[in-house]
Scaffold this active site. Structure first.
Site, mmCIF file in Angstrom:
data_model
loop_
_atom_site.group_PDB
_atom_site.id
_atom_site.type_symbol
_atom_site.label_atom_id
_atom_site.label_comp_id
_atom_site.label_asym_id
_atom_site.label_seq_id
_atom_site.Cartn_x
_atom_site.Cartn_y
_atom_site.Cartn_z
ATOM 1 N N ARG A 1 -1.223 -1.735 -18.738
ATOM 2 C CA ARG A 1 -2.514 -1.048 -18.796
ATOM 3 C C ARG A 1 -2.564 -0.007 -17.693
ATOM 4 O O ARG A 1 -2.348 -0.309 -16.524
ATOM 5 C CB ARG A 1 -3.674 -2.029 -18.580
ATOM 6 C CG ARG A 1 -3.644 -3.256 -19.459
ATOM 7 C CD ARG A 1 -4.998 -3.924 -19.531
ATOM 8 N NE ARG A 1 -5.830 -3.185 -20.447
ATOM 9 C CZ ARG A 1 -5.685 -3.243 -21.777
ATOM 10 N NH1 ARG A 1 -4.787 -4.011 -22.337
ATOM 11 N NH2 ARG A 1 -6.466 -2.524 -22.552
ATOM 12 N N THR B 1 -3.349 6.890 -22.051
ATOM 13 C CA THR B 1 -3.197 5.552 -21.521
ATOM 14 C C THR B 1 -1.731 5.191 -21.735
ATOM 15 O O THR B 1 -1.033 5.833 -22.526
ATOM 16 C CB THR B 1 -4.058 4.512 -22.273
ATOM 17 O OG1 THR B 1 -3.705 4.565 -23.657
ATOM 18 C CG2 THR B 1 -5.529 4.789 -22.125
ATOM 19 N N TYR C 1 0.858 -1.190 0.000
ATOM 20 C CA TYR C 1 0.000 0.000 0.000
ATOM 21 C C TYR C 1 0.883 1.225 0.000
ATOM 22 O O TYR C 1 1.794 1.323 0.825
ATOM 23 C CB TYR C 1 -0.906 0.022 1.235
ATOM 24 C CG TYR C 1 -2.359 -0.144 0.845
ATOM 25 C CD1 TYR C 1 -2.966 0.830 0.040
ATOM 26 C CD2 TYR C 1 -3.112 -1.242 1.234
ATOM 27 C CE1 TYR C 1 -4.284 0.686 -0.366
ATOM 28 C CE2 TYR C 1 -4.428 -1.386 0.832
ATOM 29 C CZ TYR C 1 -5.010 -0.423 0.032
ATOM 30 O OH TYR C 1 -6.302 -0.570 -0.374
ATOM 31 N N ASP D 1 -6.532 14.278 -25.039
ATOM 32 C CA ASP D 1 -6.474 12.871 -24.631
ATOM 33 C C ASP D 1 -5.749 12.126 -25.752
ATOM 34 O O ASP D 1 -6.333 11.833 -26.792
ATOM 35 C CB ASP D 1 -7.905 12.360 -24.441
ATOM 36 C CG ASP D 1 -7.957 10.877 -24.085
ATOM 37 O OD1 ASP D 1 -6.908 10.198 -24.189
ATOM 38 O OD2 ASP D 1 -9.045 10.406 -23.718
ATOM 39 N N GLU E 1 -0.532 4.692 -0.446
ATOM 40 C CA GLU E 1 -1.405 5.860 -0.609
ATOM 41 C C GLU E 1 -0.607 7.130 -0.400
ATOM 42 O O GLU E 1 0.230 7.216 0.500
ATOM 43 C CB GLU E 1 -2.563 5.797 0.385
ATOM 44 C CG GLU E 1 -3.685 4.906 -0.097
ATOM 45 C CD GLU E 1 -4.871 4.888 0.861
ATOM 46 O OE1 GLU E 1 -4.773 5.461 1.965
ATOM 47 O OE2 GLU E 1 -5.892 4.284 0.499
ATOM 48 N N LYS F 1 -1.295 1.663 -25.182
ATOM 49 C CA LYS F 1 -1.597 1.622 -26.616
ATOM 50 C C LYS F 1 -0.281 1.810 -27.382
ATOM 51 O O LYS F 1 0.600 0.970 -27.225
ATOM 52 C CB LYS F 1 -2.706 2.621 -26.932
ATOM 53 C CG LYS F 1 -3.999 2.233 -26.190
ATOM 54 C CD LYS F 1 -5.160 3.150 -26.420
ATOM 55 C CE LYS F 1 -6.348 2.749 -25.562
ATOM 56 N NZ LYS F 1 -7.455 3.726 -25.628
HETATM 57 C C1 LIG Z 1 -8.510 3.936 -24.856
HETATM 58 C C2 LIG Z 1 -8.927 5.326 -24.609
HETATM 59 C C3 LIG Z 1 -9.214 5.802 -23.319
HETATM 60 C C4 LIG Z 1 -9.482 4.929 -22.115
HETATM 61 O O1 LIG Z 1 -8.704 4.077 -21.648
HETATM 62 P P1 LIG Z 1 -9.100 3.010 -20.528
HETATM 63 O O2 LIG Z 1 -7.764 2.743 -19.947
HETATM 64 O O3 LIG Z 1 -9.716 1.884 -21.263
HETATM 65 O O4 LIG Z 1 -10.010 3.655 -19.569
HETATM 66 C C5 LIG Z 1 -9.455 7.146 -23.139
HETATM 67 N N1 LIG Z 1 -9.467 7.981 -24.180
HETATM 68 C C6 LIG Z 1 -9.226 7.568 -25.427
HETATM 69 C C7 LIG Z 1 -9.233 8.568 -26.522
HETATM 70 C C8 LIG Z 1 -8.968 6.235 -25.688
HETATM 71 O O5 LIG Z 1 -8.780 5.835 -26.937
#
Ligand SMILES: *Cc1c(COP(=O)(O)O)cnc(C)c1O
Length: 413
Positions: A232, A223, A51, A197, A53, A226
């Site tokens: 993840r 994220t 933990y 994003d 936090e 990707k």
């Molecule tokens: C994949 C994605 C996310 C979210 O990711 P998670 O980890 O699945 O919550 C957010 N914004 C965009 C544009 C994405 O393509």
């Protein structure tokens, strides 16, 4: 996996079946990738036992000195990678990274302006079924119906009319370059914050293959799993003036203990991304996408916006009179994993769709190059143009397996 095989053969068997699926098939889901063995090891390490936090130097639990070291490294490496003043690496996911920015800088009921899900946006950008659609007033832009690309003049007009508190850019299914500076200028004009994003294109942004949003817009969220090719998870970058509010929104605002094994693996991923090989990898992703797109178009298939600038493309099957769902199902049976996707002028439901999203990050991680992309493009065309031909699907499936076997997932395993 030798311990797991003894203690829980049922689960070990499932993992083995999944390993074979990943090994024998072709992963073309644009949001997926294959992490390095180093990232896998960090994720599966004893760093999960703690933990922690709080933040480095300010924890609510004792014994966090090595977790502080790991998190500090993760933050410093991410800052270096994107040239950011501040980084928060604790978000459990991309959605939670977005949530933290909204919670830090918006009140419930404020207006959030973003790209529509069916036009390429993300659930966490204001979809009615997401918390965003319930907590905020949502205004959404799409792409130009003719060019199928963003029209910044139209977006600016909408922003003047809607006066959002937060203008969001970034997408899950947009094959073209995004002009982050144009978005920040629109936000500045109407007194809004601007959030980019970059979940999908983070690897391309980090290596300069796509323009970087950091130091251009107020907040960048991403994220890490990707094109960045890490575990993840999520991350947020911003200028120092915003950092206290962002950090507080994540913890204690909306998360408890951070996933320290994941944060440790994020640090490993960011170090890998700082190496020259990662830039070469991302260049190859885009080269591969271009060749795949050309091959598909040469086979008479239509791509939304007529091509791609990044790692993904959207196929439009309106002319073939098949649905995205039918194409997805047939291709999966041929060993090619893809996902159905709505297209800009969609007439079908999101469960059926008229399109397919195809991306090259994972196959590029396996070492596939232009020649393999031509094969893949021809195979996709062959299957979707004759979707009920079982013999053809079987033939393609054998070719897929034969080619995949030359590109092991993890050569040492
Ligand atoms: C994949 C994605 C996310 C979210 O990711 P998670 O980890 O699945 O919550 C957010 N914004 C965009 C544009 C994405 O393509």
């Amino acid at each position: 996996m030798s311990y797991l095989a003894k203690s829980d053969p049922e689960i070990a068997n499932i993992i083995e079946k999944e390993r074979l699926r990943q090994t024998n098939g072709l992963e073309l889901i644009a949001s997926e990738n294959l992490v390095s063995r180093a990232v896998l090891e960090a994720m599966g390490s004893i760093m999960t036992n703690k933990y922690a936090e709080g933040y480095p130097g300010k924890r609510y639990y004792g014994g966090c000195e090595f977790h502080d070291e790991a998190e500090n490294l993760a933050r410093d490496r991410l800052k270096k990678l994107f040239g950011a003043q501040h980084a928060n690496v604790q978000a459990h996911s991309g959605t939670q990274a977005n949530m933290a920015v909204y919670f830090a800088f918006m009140n419930l009921g404020d207006t959030l302006m973003s790209m529509k899900l069916t036009q390429g946006g993300h659930l966490s950008h204001g979809a009615p079924v997401s918390f965003t659609g319930k907590f905020y007033k949502i205004a959404q832009y799409g792409v130009d119906p003719k060019t199928e690309m963003l029209d910044y003049g139209v977006i600016a007009e909408m922003a003047r009319r809607e006066k959002p508190k937060m203008l969001v850019c970034g997408a899950s299914a947009y094959p073209r370059t995004i002009d982050f500076r144009a978005f920040q200028e629109i936000a500045d004009e109407v007194g809004a914050y601007c959030m980019a994003d970059i979940a999908h294109i983070a690897g391309l942004c980090a290596t300069g293959i796509h323009p970087n949003s950091v130091n251009v817009v107020n907040f960048t969220t991403t994220t890490t799993h990707k094109t960045l090719r890490g575990p993840r998870g999520g991350a947020i970058m911003c200028n120092s003036e915003y950092s206290p509010a962002i950090d507080k929104a994540i913890f204690p605002g909306m998360q408890g203990g951070p996933l320290m094994h994941t944060i440790t693996a994020k640090a490993v991923c960011f170090e890998e991304a700082l190496k020259p090989a990662f830039k070469e990898y991302n260049k190859q992703i885009v080269k591969n996408a271009k060749v795949l797109a050309e091959t598909l178009m040469n086979n008479g298939l239509r791509l939304v916006s007529g091509g791609t600038d990044n790692h993904l493309m959207l196929l439009d099957f309106t002319a073939q009179e098949i649905t995205g769902l039918e194409a997805e199902t047939a291709l999966c049976r041929a060993g090619i994993t893809v996902n159905k996707n709505t297209i800009p002028n969609e007439t079908k439901s999101p469960f059926v769709t008229s399109g397919l999203r195809v991306g090259t990050p994972a196959v590029t991680s396996r070492g596939m190059k232009e020649a393999e992309m031509r094969n893949i493009g021809n195979w996709i065309a062959k299957v979707v143009k004759d979707i009920h031909n079982e013999a053809k699907i079987k033939e393609v499936s054998q070719q897929v397996t034969a080619m995949s076997s030359k590109f092991p997932l993890y050569p040492e395993i």
